[in-house]
Scaffold this motif. Sequence first.
Motif, PDB file in Angstrom:
ATOM      1  N   ASP A  22       0.820  -1.203   0.000  1.00 51.30           N
ATOM      2  CA  ASP A  22       0.000   0.000   0.000  1.00 51.30           C
ATOM      3  C   ASP A  22       0.860   1.262   0.000  1.00 51.30           C
ATOM      4  O   ASP A  22       2.027   1.249   0.376  1.00 51.30           O
ATOM      5  CB  ASP A  22      -0.901   0.027   1.245  1.00 51.30           C
ATOM      6  CG  ASP A  22      -1.842  -1.162   1.298  1.00 51.30           C
ATOM      7  OD1 ASP A  22      -2.337  -1.547   0.224  1.00 51.30           O
ATOM      8  OD2 ASP A  22      -2.077  -1.689   2.399  1.00 51.30           O
ATOM      9  N   GLY A  23       0.214   2.356  -0.368  1.00 51.68           N
ATOM     10  CA  GLY A  23       0.811   3.671  -0.201  1.00 51.68           C
ATOM     11  C   GLY A  23       0.496   4.209   1.182  1.00 51.68           C
ATOM     12  O   GLY A  23       0.110   3.468   2.090  1.00 51.68           O
ATOM     13  N   ARG A  24       0.650   5.512   1.338  1.00 52.29           N
ATOM     14  CA  ARG A  24       0.349   6.123   2.629  1.00 52.29           C
ATOM     15  C   ARG A  24      -0.230   7.518   2.411  1.00 52.29           C
ATOM     16  O   ARG A  24      -0.194   8.055   1.307  1.00 52.29           O
ATOM     17  CB  ARG A  24       1.601   6.188   3.512  1.00 52.29           C
ATOM     18  CG  ARG A  24       2.707   7.063   2.986  1.00 52.29           C
ATOM     19  CD  ARG A  24       3.984   6.939   3.813  1.00 52.29           C
ATOM     20  NE  ARG A  24       5.027   7.857   3.344  1.00 52.29           N
ATOM     21  CZ  ARG A  24       5.203   9.077   3.838  1.00 52.29           C
ATOM     22  NH1 ARG A  24       4.425   9.529   4.817  1.00 52.29           N
ATOM     23  NH2 ARG A  24       6.164   9.855   3.379  1.00 52.29           N
ATOM     24  N   VAL A  25      -0.744   8.087   3.476  1.00 52.05           N
ATOM     25  CA  VAL A  25      -1.296   9.447   3.448  1.00 52.05           C
ATOM     26  C   VAL A  25      -0.466  10.289   4.405  1.00 52.05           C
ATOM     27  O   VAL A  25      -0.663  10.241   5.623  1.00 52.05           O
ATOM     28  CB  VAL A  25      -2.782   9.461   3.859  1.00 52.05           C
ATOM     29  CG1 VAL A  25      -3.324  10.884   3.831  1.00 52.05           C
ATOM     30  CG2 VAL A  25      -3.599   8.557   2.948  1.00 52.05           C
ATOM     31  N   PHE A  66      -4.839  17.517  -0.026  1.00 51.31           N
ATOM     32  CA  PHE A  66      -4.830  16.125   0.428  1.00 51.31           C
ATOM     33  C   PHE A  66      -3.778  15.383  -0.385  1.00 51.31           C
ATOM     34  O   PHE A  66      -3.825  15.372  -1.617  1.00 51.31           O
ATOM     35  CB  PHE A  66      -6.213  15.500   0.224  1.00 51.31           C
ATOM     36  CG  PHE A  66      -6.256  14.021   0.509  1.00 51.31           C
ATOM     37  CD1 PHE A  66      -6.186  13.538   1.806  1.00 51.31           C
ATOM     38  CD2 PHE A  66      -6.357  13.105  -0.541  1.00 51.31           C
ATOM     39  CE1 PHE A  66      -6.226  12.174   2.058  1.00 51.31           C
ATOM     40  CE2 PHE A  66      -6.402  11.749  -0.289  1.00 51.31           C
ATOM     41  CZ  PHE A  66      -6.330  11.285   1.018  1.00 51.31           C
ATOM     42  N   SER A  67      -2.810  14.786   0.296  1.00 52.36           N
ATOM     43  CA  SER A  67      -1.724  14.079  -0.387  1.00 52.36           C
ATOM     44  C   SER A  67      -1.788  12.590  -0.058  1.00 52.36           C
ATOM     45  O   SER A  67      -2.109  12.206   1.069  1.00 52.36           O
ATOM     46  CB  SER A  67      -0.363  14.640   0.040  1.00 52.36           C
ATOM     47  OG  SER A  67      -0.196  15.961  -0.400  1.00 52.36           O
ATOM     48  N   TYR A  68      -1.456  11.787  -1.070  1.00 54.32           N
ATOM     49  CA  TYR A  68      -1.328  10.359  -0.837  1.00 54.32           C
ATOM     50  C   TYR A  68      -0.268   9.800  -1.792  1.00 54.32           C
ATOM     51  O   TYR A  68       0.092  10.436  -2.792  1.00 54.32           O
ATOM     52  CB  TYR A  68      -2.657   9.626  -1.010  1.00 54.32           C
ATOM     53  CG  TYR A  68      -3.248   9.666  -2.406  1.00 54.32           C
ATOM     54  CD1 TYR A  68      -2.960   8.677  -3.344  1.00 54.32           C
ATOM     55  CD2 TYR A  68      -4.118  10.690  -2.788  1.00 54.32           C
ATOM     56  CE1 TYR A  68      -3.508   8.694  -4.621  1.00 54.32           C
ATOM     57  CE2 TYR A  68      -4.678  10.725  -4.056  1.00 54.32           C
ATOM     58  CZ  TYR A  68      -4.367   9.728  -4.968  1.00 54.32           C
ATOM     59  OH  TYR A  68      -4.912   9.759  -6.221  1.00 54.32           O
ATOM     60  N   THR A  69       0.257   8.636  -1.446  1.00 57.75           N
ATOM     61  CA  THR A  69       1.241   7.973  -2.299  1.00 57.75           C
ATOM     62  C   THR A  69       0.704   6.620  -2.740  1.00 57.75           C
ATOM     63  O   THR A  69      -0.105   5.995  -2.041  1.00 57.75           O
ATOM     64  CB  THR A  69       2.591   7.769  -1.589  1.00 57.75           C
ATOM     65  OG1 THR A  69       2.434   6.799  -0.541  1.00 57.75           O
ATOM     66  CG2 THR A  69       3.119   9.075  -1.020  1.00 57.75           C
ATOM     67  N   THR A  70       1.156   6.185  -3.896  1.00 59.82           N
ATOM     68  CA  THR A  70       0.874   4.837  -4.374  1.00 59.82           C
ATOM     69  C   THR A  70       2.189   4.172  -4.742  1.00 59.82           C
ATOM     70  O   THR A  70       3.193   4.841  -5.017  1.00 59.82           O
ATOM     71  CB  THR A  70      -0.043   4.847  -5.606  1.00 59.82           C
ATOM     72  OG1 THR A  70       0.604   5.581  -6.659  1.00 59.82           O
ATOM     73  CG2 THR A  70      -1.376   5.482  -5.280  1.00 59.82           C
ATOM     74  N   SER A  78       3.496  10.209  -5.860  1.00 61.06           N
ATOM     75  CA  SER A  78       2.765  11.075  -4.941  1.00 61.06           C
ATOM     76  C   SER A  78       1.682  11.830  -5.699  1.00 61.06           C
ATOM     77  O   SER A  78       1.914  12.307  -6.818  1.00 61.06           O
ATOM     78  CB  SER A  78       3.706  12.083  -4.278  1.00 61.06           C
ATOM     79  OG  SER A  78       4.680  11.418  -3.503  1.00 61.06           O
ATOM     80  N   THR A 102      -1.096  14.967  -5.000  1.00 62.85           N
ATOM     81  CA  THR A 102      -1.522  16.029  -4.081  1.00 62.85           C
ATOM     82  C   THR A 102      -2.676  16.794  -4.723  1.00 62.85           C
ATOM     83  O   THR A 102      -2.530  17.324  -5.821  1.00 62.85           O
ATOM     84  CB  THR A 102      -0.358  16.979  -3.758  1.00 62.85           C
ATOM     85  OG1 THR A 102       0.676  16.238  -3.115  1.00 62.85           O
ATOM     86  CG2 THR A 102      -0.805  18.105  -2.841  1.00 62.85           C
ATOM     87  N   ASP A 155       0.945  13.438   6.553  1.00 59.70           N
ATOM     88  CA  ASP A 155       0.361  14.618   7.187  1.00 59.70           C
ATOM     89  C   ASP A 155       1.203  15.830   6.787  1.00 59.70           C
ATOM     90  O   ASP A 155       2.403  15.876   7.056  1.00 59.70           O
ATOM     91  CB  ASP A 155       0.366  14.426   8.704  1.00 59.70           C
ATOM     92  CG  ASP A 155      -0.274  15.601   9.438  1.00 59.70           C
ATOM     93  OD1 ASP A 155      -1.001  16.377   8.793  1.00 59.70           O
ATOM     94  OD2 ASP A 155      -0.027  15.741  10.651  1.00 59.70           O
TER      95      ASP A 155
END
Length: 500
Positions: A133-136, A144-148, A483, A485, A138
């Motif tokens: 998984d990716g992560r979110v 809102f940022s997340y990674t894959t 990433s 965003t 802070d």
Amino acid sequence: MSHNDTTTAPRPRPELFIDGRWVPAVSGETMTVIDPSTGSGIGSVAAGSAADVDAAVAAARGAFDDGRWSTLSARERSRVLLRVSGLMRERAEELAQAERLDVGKPIMFTRTIDVPNAADLFEYYATLAPHLDGRVPDTPLPAFSYTTREPRGVVAAISPFNFPLILSSSKIAPALAAGNVVVHKPAPQTPLSAQLMADILAEAGVPAGVYNLVTGEGAEPGDALVKHPGVDMVAFTGSTKVGRIVARNAGELLKPVVAELGGNAANIVFADADLEQAVGAVINAFVFNTGQFCMAGPRLLVERPVHDAIVGILEGAVGDVPLGSPSDDGTVIGPLVSADQLARVTDAVREAVGSGGRVVTGGEPIELDGGYYFQPTVIAGLPADAPAVREEVFGPVLTVQPFDTEDEAVALANSTPYGLAAGVQTGDISRAHRVAAKLDAGIVWVNGWAMLDAAVPFGGVKASGWGRENGAEALESYTRVKSVTIAVAPAPATGDGSGS
């Protein structure tokens, strides 16, 4: 007594596996596969060239780009890899005989170590695939940022002759689990288990083009694969010399490389160790797989109060380790993989004697059935700068040196260019932690040797390479992080200030 089931011994097939089909090499040329235990040919496989690499990469590229594997859900890929693991266990004897036949590895080990470990690797990465998984993160951004984690694409998997099945699986399993496709180039001496793997992967449901196999000899196919612009990543296990070439060629195209290279591990025995247990670990460390093991322990460092006792035990015990045909159930030491490897080991021992080394036991080739056998050999009295101490012999040869202090032992252990593995034999747990922390090695074994599992990463530092195989760490190497965003729009104004 031999219990070899020759009915399950595979025959080489003179073809490549490209885009889900067995096809001849473009040139039509083949190369002979040799049984190291007899020096005789057992059949031929296709001698692939750069043209065949082009075809294999094109098939892999097409398979990746159309998403037939990478866009499957991780759970779907997991189910396929679990079927691969199950089929490997169903065909365990056939795989074991393949490793016995073209590596010369004792059947006892191919059945109990090579095949089970390879099946475990596919099972292990099948279970990890759905959790990649990716992560979110802070952040203070108004967003809102997340990674894959995404597959890298086409992976060139280049595997060595000493553990063909395991060290192919340690690349192919995580690469496929992450959604990549593979072009596999096994060592020219040992192609049989790779051919069986091609059949098993296809039977398990791996789509055409996702796994491709190019056998070949000489530098051409390997160089063509590493330099190919259609290859996105290289996973290589082999010598440090060739590893440098691979890294340089891949670097020209800025493609990532995972490289597990040569080793020359020190095994440190302190006077407080259980000597019986320690000697067992010492012998295992240098005779396992006839010393053809990057993580072998060919350098023995012994605290001076027990040095002579350890050497005396080795003198009496090493010659009793069963050596013979890899087909015999009781054999522990089989032949070296080739006539060239036998010549290299023979020359290294002669050079060591010329440098002042004293042969405690062994030291000579053995005439047996026309195979490439060498006596397990212990050499004492060599200086720390002798070539047999500093360089990897890659045969059943152990050098022994005394030390007086813990710091001296660590300095001697770290004194070569390599840093793949190391061992500490001691009854003092505080010392075990303390010394392990100071050793320049990717894996350190305490009171044992070669304790390996699919979940435990290994790999080198210094001239032993970079990156890790096995464990979750390896799976991460076969992915790239993206990433995303997304700006969060401010809340719209209400216009009347009432908030209603």
